[in-house]
Design an enzyme around this catalytic site. Structure first.
Site, PDB file in Angstrom:
ATOM      1  N   ARG A  67       0.776  -1.273   0.083  1.00 21.11           N
ATOM      2  CA  ARG A  67      -0.026   0.122   0.121  1.00 21.11           C
ATOM      3  C   ARG A  67       0.935   1.206  -0.071  1.00 21.11           C
ATOM      4  O   ARG A  67       0.752   1.937  -0.746  1.00 21.11           O
ATOM      5  CB  ARG A  67      -0.717  -0.008   1.256  1.00 21.11           C
ATOM      6  CG  ARG A  67      -2.270   0.298   0.917  1.00 21.11           C
ATOM      7  CD  ARG A  67      -3.206  -0.663   2.003  1.00 21.11           C
ATOM      8  NE  ARG A  67      -2.295  -1.689   2.476  1.00 21.11           N
ATOM      9  CZ  ARG A  67      -2.509  -2.823   2.068  1.00 21.11           C
ATOM     10  NH1 ARG A  67      -3.384  -3.186   1.155  1.00 21.11           N
ATOM     11  NH2 ARG A  67      -1.979  -3.985   2.512  1.00 21.11           N
ATOM     12  N   THR A  68       1.762   1.335   1.189  1.00 23.19           N
ATOM     13  CA  THR A  68       2.452   2.743   0.980  1.00 23.19           C
ATOM     14  C   THR A  68       3.290   2.731  -0.164  1.00 23.19           C
ATOM     15  O   THR A  68       3.540   4.064  -0.796  1.00 23.19           O
ATOM     16  CB  THR A  68       3.219   2.786   2.545  1.00 23.19           C
ATOM     17  OG1 THR A  68       2.585   2.353   3.647  1.00 23.19           O
ATOM     18  CG2 THR A  68       3.993   4.155   2.743  1.00 23.19           C
ATOM     19  N   ARG A 118      11.448   3.440   3.911  1.00 24.88           N
ATOM     20  CA  ARG A 118      10.916   2.310   4.915  1.00 24.88           C
ATOM     21  C   ARG A 118      12.072   1.542   5.483  1.00 24.88           C
ATOM     22  O   ARG A 118      12.837   0.984   4.555  1.00 24.88           O
ATOM     23  CB  ARG A 118       9.757   1.757   4.336  1.00 24.88           C
ATOM     24  CG  ARG A 118       9.268   0.700   5.384  1.00 24.88           C
ATOM     25  CD  ARG A 118       7.951  -0.132   4.688  1.00 24.88           C
ATOM     26  NE  ARG A 118       6.803   0.665   5.095  1.00 24.88           N
ATOM     27  CZ  ARG A 118       5.634   0.165   5.203  1.00 24.88           C
ATOM     28  NH1 ARG A 118       5.183  -1.071   4.791  1.00 24.88           N
ATOM     29  NH2 ARG A 118       4.677   1.101   5.410  1.00 24.88           N
ATOM     30  N   HIS A 146       4.998   6.375  11.403  1.00 26.61           N
ATOM     31  CA  HIS A 146       4.421   6.089  10.067  1.00 26.61           C
ATOM     32  C   HIS A 146       3.660   7.380   9.797  1.00 26.61           C
ATOM     33  O   HIS A 146       2.408   7.598   9.560  1.00 26.61           O
ATOM     34  CB  HIS A 146       3.542   5.098   9.871  1.00 26.61           C
ATOM     35  CG  HIS A 146       3.259   4.609   8.368  1.00 26.61           C
ATOM     36  ND1 HIS A 146       3.481   5.435   7.507  1.00 26.61           N
ATOM     37  CD2 HIS A 146       2.824   3.558   8.057  1.00 26.61           C
ATOM     38  CE1 HIS A 146       2.953   4.820   6.377  1.00 26.61           C
ATOM     39  NE2 HIS A 146       2.726   3.738   6.660  1.00 26.61           N
TER      40      HIS A 146
HETATM   41  C1  NCD Z   1       1.039  -0.282   8.311  1.00 24.95           C
HETATM   42  C2  NCD Z   1       2.558  -0.336   8.427  1.00 24.95           C
HETATM   43  O1  NCD Z   1       3.366  -0.856   7.295  1.00 24.95           O
HETATM   44  O2  NCD Z   1       2.883   0.250   9.479  1.00 24.95           O
HETATM   45  N1  NCD Z   1       0.716  -0.390   6.987  1.00 24.95           N
HETATM   46  C3  NCD Z   1       0.642   0.573   6.034  1.00 24.95           C
HETATM   47  O3  NCD Z   1       1.772   1.312   5.782  1.00 24.95           O
HETATM   48  N2  NCD Z   1      -0.466   0.887   5.478  1.00 24.95           N
HETATM   49  C4  NCD Z   1       0.312  -1.362   9.012  1.00 24.95           C
HETATM   50  C5  NCD Z   1       0.756  -2.725   9.396  1.00 24.95           C
HETATM   51  O4  NCD Z   1       1.773  -3.193   8.634  1.00 24.95           O
HETATM   52  O5  NCD Z   1       0.284  -3.297  10.029  1.00 24.95           O
END
Ligand code: NCD
Length: 321
Positions: A67-68, A118, A146
């Site tokens: 997603r990110t 990340r 985040h």
């Molecule tokens: C989250 C993350 O990576 O912290 N996901 C995200 O970026 N949407 C939450 C998760 O991984 O549980």
């Protein structure tokens, strides 16, 4: 918690790193919201702009992400920018040969206008930010923060309810290791009369020092251990995944992973008619599929769209577009 030294935004975004929600004050958040709303409106009426044209952003993702990563890539490409994409550089780049994070990032800054990163270690993105001159955006540093996820979640709640003051909400799941939770709680601590219920097993509860920090800023915090203790008037429920990758003992993870499951039955029993049902995703069983069709469920639609728009807004502000 990480990121204590990051520079305050104070409504001037150009060239700044985005590492933590502690860099923000209310006016700065409002500026992000305003820009996000403008961009959202443009996109919804199909009047696209290429404000990120002639920019190249490096995406350095040392931890899995769908997603990110795709949200940032879409945000950049949809506005005419380009990306240099590294997924799992720990396996595919010179870090395998022993190159330091700092060196990898220093090389990248010769190519790119900004670095979006990340990494599994808390504070690693701060380290990189100190090593390079281009702006660095934290897309998740271990169990730290985040910030872009928190900004999109705050935007979503404000968009749906018109305010972030006077709100009562629930956070459930892994509140110890969940970085989205840490950033979002810091964001809420800027607003007035916020009451938060923290629903987690003891082992996964928010650290006491953070609870003290939040209450010192005026937030009312209740730690609870049963869904029976969720009040009926919540503006939002923010459910989260138990962070498997942070456990040394996988048996312990197995015991805790489904401590709280969001089911339609629970929604019917304890949610209000307008309670926003939110989750940063991915979910791994803690929200039943049956909830997806509930009009209050935002995790597979509104949150995702707003994530892209919020990241567009931030990149425009940081890159001075
Ligand atoms: C989250 C993350 O990576 O912290 N996901 C995200 O970026 N949407 C939450 C998760 O991984 O549980």
């Amino acid at each position: 918690m990480s990121n204590q030294t990051a520079e305050s935004i104070q409504n001037s975004f150009s060239g700044k790193d985005i590492l933590s929600l502690s860099q923000f004050d209310k006016p700065s958040i409002q500026t992000v919201f305003q820009r996000t709303a403008e961009i959202k409106k443009q996109f919804q009426s199909h009047s696209f702009t290429n404000t990120l044209q002639n920019t190249l952003s490096a995406l350095l993702f040392f931890e899995p992400s769908s997603r990110t990563f795709s949200s940032f890539a879409a945000a950049i490409k949809r506005q005419g920018g380009q990306t240099l994409e590294f997924q799992n550089p720990g396996q595919t780049s010179s870090t395998v040969k022993g190159e330091t994070l700092e060196d990898t990032a220093r090389v990248m800054e010769n190519y790119a206008e900004c670095i979006i990163m990340r990494h599994p270690d808390v504070g690693s993105v701060d380290r990189v930010a100190r090593a390079v001159d281009v702006p660095v955006l934290n897309a998740g540093d271990g169990a730290g923060e985040h910030p872009t996820q928190a900004l999109m979640d705050l935007f979503t709640i404000q968009e749906k309810t018109g305010t972030l003051n006077g709100i009562t909400g629930v956070f459930a799941g892994d509140l110890l290791y969940g970085r989205t939770v840490h950033s979002l709680l810091k964001g809420f601590s800027l607003y007035e009369q916020v009451t938060i219920y923290l629903l987690a097993p003891d082992r996964l509860q928010v650290e006491q020092s953070m609870i003290e920090e939040l209450t010192s800023k005026g937030m009312t915090v209740h730690t609870i251990a049963s869904t029976e203790d969720i009040p009926s008037d919540c503006v939002f429920w923010y459910w989260t995944r138990v962070q498997k990758e942070r456990f040394e003992d996988q048996n312990e993870y197995e015991q805790l992973k489904h401590a709280y499951i969001l089911t339609q039955e629970l929604v019917t029993k304890r949610a209000g008619t307008d309670t926003l049902l939110m989750h940063p995703l991915p979910r791994v069983g803690e929200i039943a599929i049956e909830v997806d069709n509930d009009p209050r469920a935002l995790y597979l639609n509104t949150q995702i769209k707003n994530g892209m728009y919020t990241r567009m807004a931030l990149l425009n502000l940081i890159l001075n577009r």
